[in-house]
Design an enzyme around this catalytic site. Sequence first.
Site, PDB file in Angstrom:
ATOM      1  N   TYR A  15       0.833  -1.199   0.000  1.00 47.02           N
ATOM      2  CA  TYR A  15       0.000   0.000   0.000  1.00 47.02           C
ATOM      3  C   TYR A  15       0.869   1.252   0.000  1.00 47.02           C
ATOM      4  O   TYR A  15       1.668   1.459   0.914  1.00 47.02           O
ATOM      5  CB  TYR A  15      -0.939   0.012   1.201  1.00 47.02           C
ATOM      6  CG  TYR A  15      -2.048  -1.016   1.147  1.00 47.02           C
ATOM      7  CD1 TYR A  15      -2.374  -1.681  -0.031  1.00 47.02           C
ATOM      8  CD2 TYR A  15      -2.786  -1.329   2.284  1.00 47.02           C
ATOM      9  CE1 TYR A  15      -3.387  -2.626  -0.069  1.00 47.02           C
ATOM     10  CE2 TYR A  15      -3.814  -2.270   2.250  1.00 47.02           C
ATOM     11  CZ  TYR A  15      -4.101  -2.912   1.076  1.00 47.02           C
ATOM     12  OH  TYR A  15      -5.108  -3.857   1.030  1.00 47.02           O
ATOM     13  N   LEU A  19     -17.577  -0.694   1.075  1.00 48.29           N
ATOM     14  CA  LEU A  19     -18.381   0.497   0.803  1.00 48.29           C
ATOM     15  C   LEU A  19     -18.605   0.716  -0.691  1.00 48.29           C
ATOM     16  O   LEU A  19     -19.177   1.733  -1.099  1.00 48.29           O
ATOM     17  CB  LEU A  19     -17.726   1.734   1.430  1.00 48.29           C
ATOM     18  CG  LEU A  19     -17.782   1.810   2.959  1.00 48.29           C
ATOM     19  CD1 LEU A  19     -16.963   2.986   3.468  1.00 48.29           C
ATOM     20  CD2 LEU A  19     -19.222   1.910   3.454  1.00 48.29           C
ATOM     21  N   GLY A  63     -18.129   4.020  -2.920  1.00 47.50           N
ATOM     22  CA  GLY A  63     -19.084   5.115  -2.912  1.00 47.50           C
ATOM     23  C   GLY A  63     -20.183   5.024  -3.949  1.00 47.50           C
ATOM     24  O   GLY A  63     -20.936   5.981  -4.149  1.00 47.50           O
ATOM     25  N   PHE A 114     -23.018   3.727  -3.966  1.00 44.30           N
ATOM     26  CA  PHE A 114     -24.376   3.882  -3.460  1.00 44.30           C
ATOM     27  C   PHE A 114     -24.487   5.033  -2.463  1.00 44.30           C
ATOM     28  O   PHE A 114     -25.550   5.239  -1.879  1.00 44.30           O
ATOM     29  CB  PHE A 114     -24.842   2.585  -2.788  1.00 44.30           C
ATOM     30  CG  PHE A 114     -24.737   1.374  -3.678  1.00 44.30           C
ATOM     31  CD1 PHE A 114     -25.483   1.286  -4.844  1.00 44.30           C
ATOM     32  CD2 PHE A 114     -23.904   0.314  -3.348  1.00 44.30           C
ATOM     33  CE1 PHE A 114     -25.400   0.167  -5.669  1.00 44.30           C
ATOM     34  CE2 PHE A 114     -23.816  -0.807  -4.152  1.00 44.30           C
ATOM     35  CZ  PHE A 114     -24.559  -0.879  -5.327  1.00 44.30           C
TER      36      PHE A 114
END
Length: 317
Positions: A56, A227, A230, A232
Site C-alpha cells: 500500500y 463500501l 461510494g 451507493f
Amino acid sequence: MTTNAGTGERVLYGCMGLGGSWGPEPYGTADIDAAEAAVSAALDSGITAFDHADIYRHGKAEAVFGEVLARTPGLRPRITLQTKCGIRLGDGTLPGMYDLRGPSIRRRVEESLTRLRTDVIDVLLLHRPDPLADVDSIASALTSLHREGLVRSFGVSNMGAPQIAHLQARLDVPLVANQLEMSLYSRDWVEAGVLVNTPEFGRGGFPFGTLEHCRDHGIRLQAWGALAQGRFTGRQQTPAEQATAELLVRLARSKDTTPETVLLWWLMRHPAAIAPVIGTARPDRIRACRDAALREPDLTHEEWYQLWITARGVPLP
C-alpha cells in the site's frame, strides 16, 4: 491486546488510503497528520483493527501508521494490526507479480515490522495466490514466524476453498481469516450460491463453496471494498445504483443511522458474520460507519432482499 482481527472484530479499518501518493515521493508531516486523523476517527467509531499490506502506497501506508504509533504511546496494545504480503509491484524493469516463496514472506514481514514500529504482527494474510509457490515452503515460513513470536495468527486473501484447504493441511496453526471483495456492488459472493442450476451460474469470479468452507472451519470472512467505492453513497452511475442509494437513505432514516452503516449491515446481516473492511481516508466517512461497529445489523429479511434486488436491477431467478 484486542480480540484477534481474524476471529472477532466486527469492522476493520483498511489503511490503503494512508501515506500520500502511490508515487516515489516520500511521505511528509501532512501525510502523518492525515493518517492520525483517520486512525482517531476509527477509534472514535469503535474500530480497533487496522488492515495493511506491504504494497500500500509502496510501503508508505505502513510507515505513516508507524509514525502515528510513535506519536501515541499506549496505542499499540489497544489495537489489532493486520498486514498482507505476497504481491510485488512492477518497478519499470520487472512486471508486477505474486511472490509467496518462503524467504520472501519472511523478508516482507521483517520490513513491515520495521515500518509499523512494532515487534509483532497480530494477523498476517497471504495477499494473493502465487501459482509458482511451494506450499511446503510457505508453511515452513509461517511456522517459523509464529514460533519466533513475530506473527500471532495467519490468514489468506483472495483465495478459494481448495487453496485454503491445501495450505491448511500443511500448517499446525489454524488459518483464521480470508479477505475477499464483497459488497452490495460486488455481489458474486452471494450470487454464486443462488445461481446454481441457472444459465448464469459460473459467470462470476467468486469461488463457489468458499463461504461454506470458511464457515465450517472457523475462518472469518473479511470484505474488502465493502463500501463499494461510494457507488451507493454519492457516486451513483446507473439507474440501479441511484435507486439503491435512495433506498439506503430511506432505511437509514427509519433506523436512525447513516446510509454507509446500512450498506455495511447488508454484509454483516449474512449468517457468515462477515467483517467489512472500510477503506476511506476521510474521517467524516469513517465516522459514518460508527453504528456498523457498535450496533447489531438492523435489517429484516425483507429489507435485506429489497436492497439486493434493487442493486441487481433485475429480479432473482
